[in-house]
Motif scaffolding. Structure first.
Motif, PDB file in Angstrom:
ATOM      1  N   ARG A   2       0.844  -1.197   0.000  1.00 28.01           N
ATOM      2  CA  ARG A   2       0.000   0.000   0.000  1.00 28.01           C
ATOM      3  C   ARG A   2       0.876   1.242   0.000  1.00 28.01           C
ATOM      4  O   ARG A   2       1.992   1.240   0.496  1.00 28.01           O
ATOM      5  CB  ARG A   2      -0.922   0.016   1.229  1.00 28.01           C
ATOM      6  N   TYR A   3       0.354   2.308  -0.587  1.00 25.16           N
ATOM      7  CA  TYR A   3       1.050   3.584  -0.594  1.00 25.16           C
ATOM      8  C   TYR A   3       0.784   4.340   0.703  1.00 25.16           C
ATOM      9  O   TYR A   3      -0.345   4.381   1.204  1.00 25.16           O
ATOM     10  CB  TYR A   3       0.579   4.450  -1.755  1.00 25.16           C
ATOM     11  N   ASP A  32       4.668   8.646  -0.734  1.00 26.99           N
ATOM     12  CA  ASP A  32       5.464   8.047  -1.811  1.00 26.99           C
ATOM     13  C   ASP A  32       6.137   6.763  -1.365  1.00 26.99           C
ATOM     14  O   ASP A  32       6.921   6.176  -2.117  1.00 26.99           O
ATOM     15  CB  ASP A  32       6.511   9.038  -2.322  1.00 26.99           C
ATOM     16  N   ARG A  33       5.856   6.296  -0.142  1.00 34.36           N
ATOM     17  CA  ARG A  33       6.452   5.059   0.366  1.00 34.36           C
ATOM     18  C   ARG A  33       5.515   3.881   0.111  1.00 34.36           C
ATOM     19  O   ARG A  33       4.296   4.013   0.178  1.00 34.36           O
ATOM     20  CB  ARG A  33       6.731   5.164   1.873  1.00 34.36           C
ATOM     21  N   LEU A  34       6.101   2.715  -0.171  1.00 37.43           N
ATOM     22  CA  LEU A  34       5.338   1.489  -0.328  1.00 37.43           C
ATOM     23  C   LEU A  34       5.522   0.621   0.908  1.00 37.43           C
ATOM     24  O   LEU A  34       6.645   0.345   1.314  1.00 37.43           O
ATOM     25  CB  LEU A  34       5.788   0.721  -1.574  1.00 37.43           C
ATOM     26  N   VAL A  35       4.404   0.202   1.501  1.00 36.88           N
ATOM     27  CA  VAL A  35       4.422  -0.615   2.710  1.00 36.88           C
ATOM     28  C   VAL A  35       3.889  -2.010   2.361  1.00 36.88           C
ATOM     29  O   VAL A  35       2.723  -2.142   1.962  1.00 36.88           O
ATOM     30  CB  VAL A  35       3.546   0.011   3.814  1.00 36.88           C
ATOM     31  N   PRO A  36       4.709  -3.069   2.484  1.00 36.28           N
ATOM     32  CA  PRO A  36       4.231  -4.420   2.152  1.00 36.28           C
ATOM     33  C   PRO A  36       2.994  -4.802   2.966  1.00 36.28           C
ATOM     34  O   PRO A  36       2.916  -4.520   4.163  1.00 36.28           O
ATOM     35  CB  PRO A  36       5.421  -5.313   2.515  1.00 36.28           C
ATOM     36  N   VAL A  37       2.050  -5.430   2.295  1.00 30.97           N
ATOM     37  CA  VAL A  37       0.795  -5.835   2.941  1.00 30.97           C
ATOM     38  C   VAL A  37       0.656  -7.355   2.972  1.00 30.97           C
ATOM     39  O   VAL A  37       0.321  -7.939   3.991  1.00 30.97           O
ATOM     40  CB  VAL A  37      -0.422  -5.220   2.210  1.00 30.97           C
ATOM     41  N   ASP A  38       0.928  -8.008   1.848  1.00 29.28           N
ATOM     42  CA  ASP A  38       0.717  -9.452   1.765  1.00 29.28           C
ATOM     43  C   ASP A  38       1.531  -9.988   0.597  1.00 29.28           C
ATOM     44  O   ASP A  38       1.920  -9.243  -0.305  1.00 29.28           O
ATOM     45  CB  ASP A  38      -0.772  -9.754   1.570  1.00 29.28           C
ATOM     46  N   THR A  39       1.780 -11.298   0.623  1.00 29.06           N
ATOM     47  CA  THR A  39       2.540 -11.960  -0.435  1.00 29.06           C
ATOM     48  C   THR A  39       1.865 -13.280  -0.781  1.00 29.06           C
ATOM     49  O   THR A  39       1.331 -13.956   0.105  1.00 29.06           O
ATOM     50  CB  THR A  39       3.992 -12.242   0.012  1.00 29.06           C
ATOM     51  N   THR A  40       1.889 -13.640  -2.058  1.00 27.81           N
ATOM     52  CA  THR A  40       1.335 -14.930  -2.467  1.00 27.81           C
ATOM     53  C   THR A  40       2.092 -15.427  -3.688  1.00 27.81           C
ATOM     54  O   THR A  40       2.953 -14.743  -4.218  1.00 27.81           O
ATOM     55  CB  THR A  40      -0.169 -14.805  -2.781  1.00 27.81           C
ATOM     56  N   HIS A  41       1.769 -16.637  -4.121  1.00 27.76           N
ATOM     57  CA  HIS A  41       2.352 -17.231  -5.328  1.00 27.76           C
ATOM     58  C   HIS A  41       1.230 -17.555  -6.306  1.00 27.76           C
ATOM     59  O   HIS A  41       0.085 -17.781  -5.901  1.00 27.76           O
ATOM     60  CB  HIS A  41       3.108 -18.523  -4.989  1.00 27.76           C
ATOM     61  N   LEU A  61      -8.393  -4.876   3.879  1.00 28.06           N
ATOM     62  CA  LEU A  61      -7.760  -3.738   3.220  1.00 28.06           C
ATOM     63  C   LEU A  61      -8.589  -2.476   3.405  1.00 28.06           C
ATOM     64  O   LEU A  61      -9.814  -2.512   3.333  1.00 28.06           O
ATOM     65  CB  LEU A  61      -7.600  -4.008   1.720  1.00 28.06           C
ATOM     66  N   ARG A  62      -7.904  -1.358   3.627  1.00 28.94           N
ATOM     67  CA  ARG A  62      -8.615  -0.080   3.680  1.00 28.94           C
ATOM     68  C   ARG A  62      -8.476   0.615   2.330  1.00 28.94           C
ATOM     69  O   ARG A  62      -7.515   0.361   1.588  1.00 28.94           O
ATOM     70  CB  ARG A  62      -8.076   0.792   4.808  1.00 28.94           C
ATOM     71  N   PRO A  63      -9.404   1.491   1.977  1.00 20.91           N
ATOM     72  CA  PRO A  63      -9.330   2.175   0.691  1.00 20.91           C
ATOM     73  C   PRO A  63      -8.006   2.912   0.515  1.00 20.91           C
ATOM     74  O   PRO A  63      -7.471   3.505   1.456  1.00 20.91           O
ATOM     75  CB  PRO A  63     -10.502   3.164   0.755  1.00 20.91           C
ATOM     76  N   GLY A  64      -7.464   2.843  -0.685  1.00 18.14           N
ATOM     77  CA  GLY A  64      -6.205   3.529  -0.944  1.00 18.14           C
ATOM     78  C   GLY A  64      -5.609   3.124  -2.269  1.00 18.14           C
ATOM     79  O   GLY A  64      -6.220   2.385  -3.059  1.00 18.14           O
ATOM     80  N   GLN A  65      -4.408   3.592  -2.510  1.00 15.68           N
ATOM     81  CA  GLN A  65      -3.640   3.267  -3.713  1.00 15.68           C
ATOM     82  C   GLN A  65      -2.671   2.145  -3.353  1.00 15.68           C
ATOM     83  O   GLN A  65      -1.992   2.205  -2.322  1.00 15.68           O
ATOM     84  CB  GLN A  65      -2.883   4.509  -4.181  1.00 15.68           C
ATOM     85  N   THR A  98      -2.431   7.565  -0.613  1.00 10.28           N
ATOM     86  CA  THR A  98      -2.036   7.645  -2.028  1.00 10.28           C
ATOM     87  C   THR A  98      -0.735   8.446  -2.116  1.00 10.28           C
ATOM     88  O   THR A  98      -0.236   8.945  -1.116  1.00 10.28           O
ATOM     89  CB  THR A  98      -3.117   8.349  -2.881  1.00 10.28           C
ATOM     90  N   ASN A  99      -0.215   8.594  -3.327  1.00 11.70           N
ATOM     91  CA  ASN A  99       1.000   9.399  -3.510  1.00 11.70           C
ATOM     92  C   ASN A  99       0.705  10.800  -4.015  1.00 11.70           C
ATOM     93  O   ASN A  99       1.600  11.510  -4.460  1.00 11.70           O
ATOM     94  CB  ASN A  99       1.973   8.688  -4.461  1.00 11.70           C
ATOM     95  N   ILE A 100      -0.560  11.230  -3.943  1.00  9.76           N
ATOM     96  CA  ILE A 100      -0.953  12.497  -4.555  1.00  9.76           C
ATOM     97  C   ILE A 100      -0.390  13.707  -3.814  1.00  9.76           C
ATOM     98  O   ILE A 100       0.020  14.692  -4.426  1.00  9.76           O
ATOM     99  CB  ILE A 100      -2.492  12.593  -4.684  1.00  9.76           C
ATOM    100  N   TYR A 101      -0.346  13.673  -2.476  1.00  5.10           N
ATOM    101  CA  TYR A 101       0.171  14.823  -1.735  1.00  5.10           C
ATOM    102  C   TYR A 101       1.664  15.047  -1.977  1.00  5.10           C
ATOM    103  O   TYR A 101       2.083  16.185  -2.258  1.00  5.10           O
ATOM    104  CB  TYR A 101      -0.119  14.675  -0.241  1.00  5.10           C
TER     105      TYR A 101
END
Length: 246
Positions: free
Chosen positions: A2-3, A6-15, A29-33, A178-181
Motif C-alpha cells: 500500500r502507498y 510516496d512510500r510502499l508498505v508491504p501488505v501481503d505476499t502470495t504465489h 484492506l482499507r481504501p487507498g492506492q 495515495t501518492n498524490i500529496y
C-alpha cells in the motif's frame, strides 16, 4: 503493497497457481492506492475502494487490463496526465521561442488554451463520475488554474506559484493512502527551483516555497504532520540543513 505518500508498505505476499492466477483477500484492506509487485519490482498500481479488483497482467509486455471501471478510469487518468504535461511543456517552449508576429504563433496560442480547457473538462468529468470514491478526490487534487498564453516563462512561473492551490486544498485524510500529496508538493516546490542556483540559493528558494505552502496544508493536523514528515525526509536526503531547521 500500500502507498503511504510516496512510500510502499508491504501488505501481503502470495504465489501464482499452475495457471498463473493469484488472489488476495480484501476484507482487511482499507481504501487507498496499492501496487501489485511481481518478482524484483515490476508491477502495476491500482486503487481499492471497498470493491474487488480483477485484473490481467502480462509480465513480458507490462500490459495490465482491469475489469472494474474505477481502475480503468484511473489508468486512463495517469496516461492523460502524462500527455497533458508533455503537451503543455512543448507548447510553452514554442510560445517562448516562436516569433510572435508570425501567423503560426496564433495557432500555438489557441492550442495552448484548448489543451488546458480540454484537460480541465476531462478531470471535471472524472470528478462527477467518481465523486463518492478515491479517484474523484485524486482528480480534484490534480486540477490546475488556467495559465494565460501571453505570459513569458518568468511570468508563468510567478502566476502558477500564486495560484497553484486555487482549485484544491490539502485537507483530505483519505488521500494520505495515495501518492498524490507528495506529488503535488514536489510540483509546487519545483516552481521555486532553478538549475543555476547554488545550494544556498536553492535552500532559500525552497524555504520561500514552504512558507507559501503552509496556509494550504494547515487545515487538518494529520495531513499537516504527514506532509511535513515527507518534506523533512526528502530534504534530509539532499543534506538541506537550513530547510530542515526552518
Amino acid at each position: 503493497a500500500r502507498y503511504h505518500g510516496d512510500r510502499l508498505v508491504p501488505v501481503d505476499t502470495t504465489h501464482t497457481d499452475i495457471r498463473g492466477r493469484i488472489r488476495f483477500e480484501t476484507s482487511n484492506l482499507r481504501p487507498g492506492q496499492y501496487r501489485l509487485v511481481f518478482g524484483k519490482g515490476n508491477g502495476t498500481d491500482f486503487l481499492f475502494h471497498h470493491q474487488p479488483v480483477n485484473l490481467q497482467f502480462d509480465i513480458p509486455t507490462g500490459t495490465t487490463l482491469f475489469a472494474d471501471t474505477l481502475n480503468e478510469d484511473y489508468q486512463q487518468m495517469l496516461v492523460k496526465e502524462d500527455e497533458n504535461r508533455k503537451k503543455l511543456s512543448l507548447l510553452e517552449n514554442l510560445l517562448d521561442e516562436y516569433p510572435r508576429d508570425d501567423p503560426f504563433y496564433q495557432k500555438i496560442t489557441a492550442q495552448y488554451v484548448k489543451q488546458q480547457i480540454d484537460h480541465s473538462a476531462y478531470l471535471s468529468g472524472l470528478i462527477r463520475r467518481h465523486h463518492t470514491d478515491l479517484l474523484g478526490r485524486m482528480a480534484r487534487m490534480m486540477k490546475k488554474p488556467f495559465t494565460a498564453p501571453e505570459l513569458d516563462q518568468k511570468g508563468r512561473s510567478l502566476y502558477q506559484r500564486e495560484h497553484f492551490w486555487d482549485l484544491n486544498e490539502i485537507d483530505d485524510t483519505t488521500l494520505i493512502a495515495t501518492n498524490i500529496y507528495p506529488r503535488r508538493a514536489i510540483e509546487f516546490l519545483t516552481l521555486y527551483s532553478n538549475p543555476e542556483y547554488t545550494k544556498d540559493e536553492l535552500q532559500a528558494a525552497f524555504i520561500q516555497g514552504i512558507e507559501a505552502m503552509l496556509p494550504h496544508i494547515s487545515h487538518n493536523q494529520r495531513v499537516f504532520d504527514f506532509v511535513m514528515e515527507y518534506l523533512i525526509g526528502g530534504f534530509e536526503q539532499f543534506g538541506f540543513e537550513e530547510v530542515i531547521q526552518y
